[in-house]
Enzyme design. Structure first.
Site, PDB file in Angstrom:
ATOM      1  N   LYS A 141       0.968  -1.290  -0.008  1.00 40.44           N
ATOM      2  CA  LYS A 141      -0.035  -0.096  -0.200  1.00 40.44           C
ATOM      3  C   LYS A 141       0.806   1.292  -0.103  1.00 40.44           C
ATOM      4  CE  LYS A 141      -1.939   2.585   2.980  1.00 40.44           C
ATOM      5  NZ  LYS A 141      -1.774   3.770   2.399  1.00 40.44           N
ATOM      6  N   GLU A 158      10.598   0.987  10.312  1.00 34.62           N
ATOM      7  CA  GLU A 158      11.301   2.316   9.896  1.00 34.62           C
ATOM      8  C   GLU A 158      10.654   3.607  10.527  1.00 34.62           C
ATOM      9  OE1 GLU A 158      13.033   5.327   9.008  1.00 34.62           O
ATOM     10  OE2 GLU A 158      13.108   4.519   7.237  1.00 34.62           O
ATOM     11  N   CYS A 185      13.096  11.154   7.717  1.00 36.62           N
ATOM     12  CA  CYS A 185      13.064  10.601   9.204  1.00 36.62           C
ATOM     13  C   CYS A 185      14.498  10.780   9.898  1.00 36.62           C
ATOM     14  CB  CYS A 185      12.584   9.135   9.075  1.00 36.62           C
ATOM     15  SG  CYS A 185      13.487   8.383   7.991  1.00 36.62           S
ATOM     16  N   GLU A 242       9.202  15.530  16.488  1.00 33.74           N
ATOM     17  CA  GLU A 242       9.592  15.630  15.088  1.00 33.74           C
ATOM     18  C   GLU A 242       8.708  16.555  14.298  1.00 33.74           C
ATOM     19  OE1 GLU A 242       8.675  11.729  12.905  1.00 33.74           O
ATOM     20  OE2 GLU A 242      10.695  12.044  11.894  1.00 33.74           O
TER      21      GLU A 242
HETATM   22  P1  ADP Z   1       2.856  10.029   7.772  1.00 30.77           P
HETATM   23  O1  ADP Z   1       2.604  11.284   9.022  1.00 30.77           O
HETATM   24  O2  ADP Z   1       4.184  10.024   7.197  1.00 30.77           O
HETATM   25  O3  ADP Z   1       2.114   9.970   6.594  1.00 30.77           O
HETATM   26  P2  ADP Z   1       1.736   7.512   8.456  1.00 30.77           P
HETATM   27  O4  ADP Z   1       2.562   6.544   9.735  1.00 30.77           O
HETATM   28  O5  ADP Z   1       0.576   8.561   9.072  1.00 30.77           O
HETATM   29  O6  ADP Z   1       3.031   8.617   8.515  1.00 30.77           O
HETATM   30  O7  ADP Z   1       1.680   6.883   7.377  1.00 30.77           O
HETATM   31  C1  ADP Z   1       2.495   6.019   6.623  1.00 30.77           C
HETATM   32  C2  ADP Z   1       2.071   5.009   5.840  1.00 30.77           C
HETATM   33  O8  ADP Z   1       1.086   4.219   7.155  1.00 30.77           O
HETATM   34  C3  ADP Z   1       0.860   5.314   4.890  1.00 30.77           C
HETATM   35  O9  ADP Z   1       0.765   4.695   3.888  1.00 30.77           O
HETATM   36  C4  ADP Z   1      -0.479   5.337   5.623  1.00 30.77           C
HETATM   37  O10 ADP Z   1      -1.510   5.375   4.758  1.00 30.77           O
HETATM   38  C5  ADP Z   1      -0.168   4.038   6.532  1.00 30.77           C
HETATM   39  N1  ADP Z   1      -1.067   3.849   7.848  1.00 30.77           N
HETATM   40  C6  ADP Z   1      -1.650   5.094   8.448  1.00 30.77           C
HETATM   41  N2  ADP Z   1      -2.392   4.524   9.572  1.00 30.77           N
HETATM   42  C7  ADP Z   1      -2.392   3.164   9.217  1.00 30.77           C
HETATM   43  C8  ADP Z   1      -3.013   2.085  10.011  1.00 30.77           C
HETATM   44  N3  ADP Z   1      -3.587   2.045  10.866  1.00 30.77           N
HETATM   45  N4  ADP Z   1      -2.715   0.750   9.563  1.00 30.77           N
HETATM   46  C9  ADP Z   1      -1.946   0.588   8.581  1.00 30.77           C
HETATM   47  N5  ADP Z   1      -1.143   1.617   7.813  1.00 30.77           N
HETATM   48  C10 ADP Z   1      -1.631   2.827   8.286  1.00 30.77           C
END
Ligand code: ADP
Length: 489
Positions: free
Chosen positions: A186, A261, A295, A392
């Site tokens: 994804k 990560e 990061c 951050e």
């Molecule tokens: P950022 O703030 O950099 O967007 P996130 O951790 O929110 O960081 O997002 C990183 C990835 O994780 C994206 O692909 C996002 O759609 C996905 N993501 C966000 N929430 C969830 C969740 N509950 N379960 C799995 N994937 C998630």
């Protein structure tokens, strides 16, 4: 003045889910918008996958793993196919770089100089590993012959962020494909386009249908469905630590293997004996590169007291000439932040820094009137407890802290729950190695910053992650060890 060299916008070709080798809309029929961050305009409607689409993707990936040719084929051939993918990306380098710039907003010069070459190199590095994965023979007591095999971990779920969209695909696909795994990926909802294009190129390269599946969509729906699905053996995630906490809880039911990560608040330490010009240039790059959306950004810049004024003057001068603007202009050094949410969050932190009493020496506001541009911002007089020194920010906001002696510095540098990266600038090798030894971080740069290589492991101590990516360490996460014991009589 030289005329601006503006690169053409690319054509968007892939916007649907890629499942079992087919391009299909989301089962719900829903789509979501992806935008160009420099203008805010909608550039494409992308299939919004959710649980139903993840289920289909897992079925395809499971079939490709359990029955398909990928893991059984001659390992050398697997490597050759991966090399073909790298070659196809290289052949379309200009187009892919422009697509990355369109979807993410990063300057085209960065896409061309960093994202694309690193992506290609990573895939080639792991292509070379495909036929070099093997076990051991082990002397055991008794009349037995014991050996180990390294087998692919299975179907892997890969969830990636938006800051280096293509490169994160390569970091995840490279070791997974070399190991013989199959994939449900994804991409981030902000930047799905280059991942989808790479899936098309993977198919063209000869990666069998079902080995790579891409489900664009949102985290709590498509992402969570990947994490919870019993047909997925492992999840590799890059993103925020708070999301990783949710993923860890969601994965507990099926005891998935997890690698993370995550973020950082990396100390970048400048001693008074450093080459100050090199340290200033490296610190500027280590924070402002990619609009500060890294990061490992050197977001706590510790400067030894007696060189503070001279050093800060150099940083201010660099910020004043930094070229912020149209990311399709080859002269641009800094583009927009990726979206409204990130833009708002960074401006909020800039206000917090001002209210906390830090001195804003450059920037401190939005740049221009459209898109998500923020001025290169520099805060001096920052102290350890200020929120801009602990949180951050993930934007072009540098915080300068001063220090007197090394022991005190080491304790302060480690006073964070993050542990992703650190850097030290000094001509004294003893001091540099002492810091490299004592700092609790997964990567330490000495007299350089942001030097990445596909062969060098990267990942975090503490709440910056679990496991390592890249190098041989990165491959291990995609392998299971099987022990076989044969009676010899
Ligand atoms: P950022 O703030 O950099 O967007 P996130 O951790 O929110 O960081 O997002 C990183 C990835 O994780 C994206 O692909 C996002 O759609 C996905 N993501 C966000 N929430 C969830 C969740 N509950 N379960 C799995 N994937 C998630």
């Amino acid at each position: 003045m030289a005329t601006a060299e503006i690169v053409d916008r690319p054509t968007i070709r892939q916007t649907q889910c890629f499942i079992g080798g087919e391009w299909i809309p989301a089962e719900s029929g829903n789509t979501f918008e992806t935008i160009h961050p420099a203008t805010g305009e909608v550039i494409a409607q992308v299939a919004e996958g959710d649980e139903a689409d993840v289920n289909k993707a897992v079925t395809a990936a499971r079939k490709a793993f359990d029955e398909g040719p990928w893991r059984q084929m001659d390992a050398r051939e697997r490597g050759e196919i991966m090399h073909r993918l790298a070659d196809l990306i290289e052949a379309e380098m200009e187009e892919l770089a422009a697509l990355e710039t369109l979807d993410n907003g990063k300057p085209i010069s960065d896409s061309l100089a960093a994202d694309l070459p690193l992506t290609i190199d990573c895939l080639r590095y792991y292509a070379g590993y495909a036929d070099k994965i093997h076990g051991q023979t082990i002397p055991v007591r008794g009349n037995y012959f014991t050996y180990t095999k390294k087998e692919p971990v299975g179907v892997v779920g890969q969830i990636i962020p938006w800051n280096f969209p293509m490169l994160m695909v390569a970091w995840k696909w490279g070791p997974a494909l070399a190991a013989g795994c199959t994939i449900v990926m994804k991409p981030a909802e902000q930047t799905p386009l280059t991942c989808l294009r790479m899936a098309r190129l993977a198919q063209k390269a000869g990666i069998p249908d079902g080995v790579i599946n891409v489900v664009p969509g949102f985290g709590p729906t498509a992402g969570a469905a990947i994490v919870k699905h019993p047909g997925i053996d492992k999840v590799a995630f890059t993103g925020e630590y708070k999301t990783a906490q949710t993923i860890m809880a969601d994965a507990s039911q099926t005891l998935k293997r997890l690698t993370f990560e995550l973020g950082g608040k990396s100390p970048n330490v400048v001693f008074n004996d450093a080459d100050l010009d090199a340290a200033a240039a490296g610190s500027h790059f280590g924070l402002y590169f990619n609009q500060g959306q890294c990061c490992c950004a050197g977001s706590r810049l510790f400067v030894q007291e007696d060189v503070h004024d001279e050093f800060v003057a150099k940083l201010v001068a660099m910020n004043q000439t930094r070229v912020v603007g149209d990311p399709f202009d080859k002269a641009t050094q800094q583009g927009p932040q990726v979206d409204q949410a990130q833009f708002d969050k960074i401006l909020k932190y800039i206000d917090i820094g001002k209210n906390e009493g830090a001195q804003c020496l450059t920037g401190g506001a939005r740049h221009g009137e459209e898109g998500f541009f923020i001025e290169p911002t520099l805060f001096d007089g920052v102290t350890d407890q200020m929120q801009i020194a602990t949180d951050e920010i993930f934007g072009p906001v540098m915080s300068i802290l001063t220090f007197k002696d090394t022991e005190d510095l080491i304790q302060r540098a480690n006073n964070t729950f993050y542990g992703l990266a650190a850097a030290v600038w000094s001509r004294d090798i003893g001091k540099a190695h002492l810091l490299a030894d004592r700092v609790r971080a997964g990567t330490v740069w000495v007299n350089c910053y942001d030097v990445f290589d596909a062969a060098a492991p990267f990942g975090g101590f503490k709440m910056s992650g679990i496991g390592r990516e890249l190098g041989e360490e990165g491959l291990k996460n995609y392998l299971e060890i099987k022990t076989v014991t044969v009676a010899l009589d």
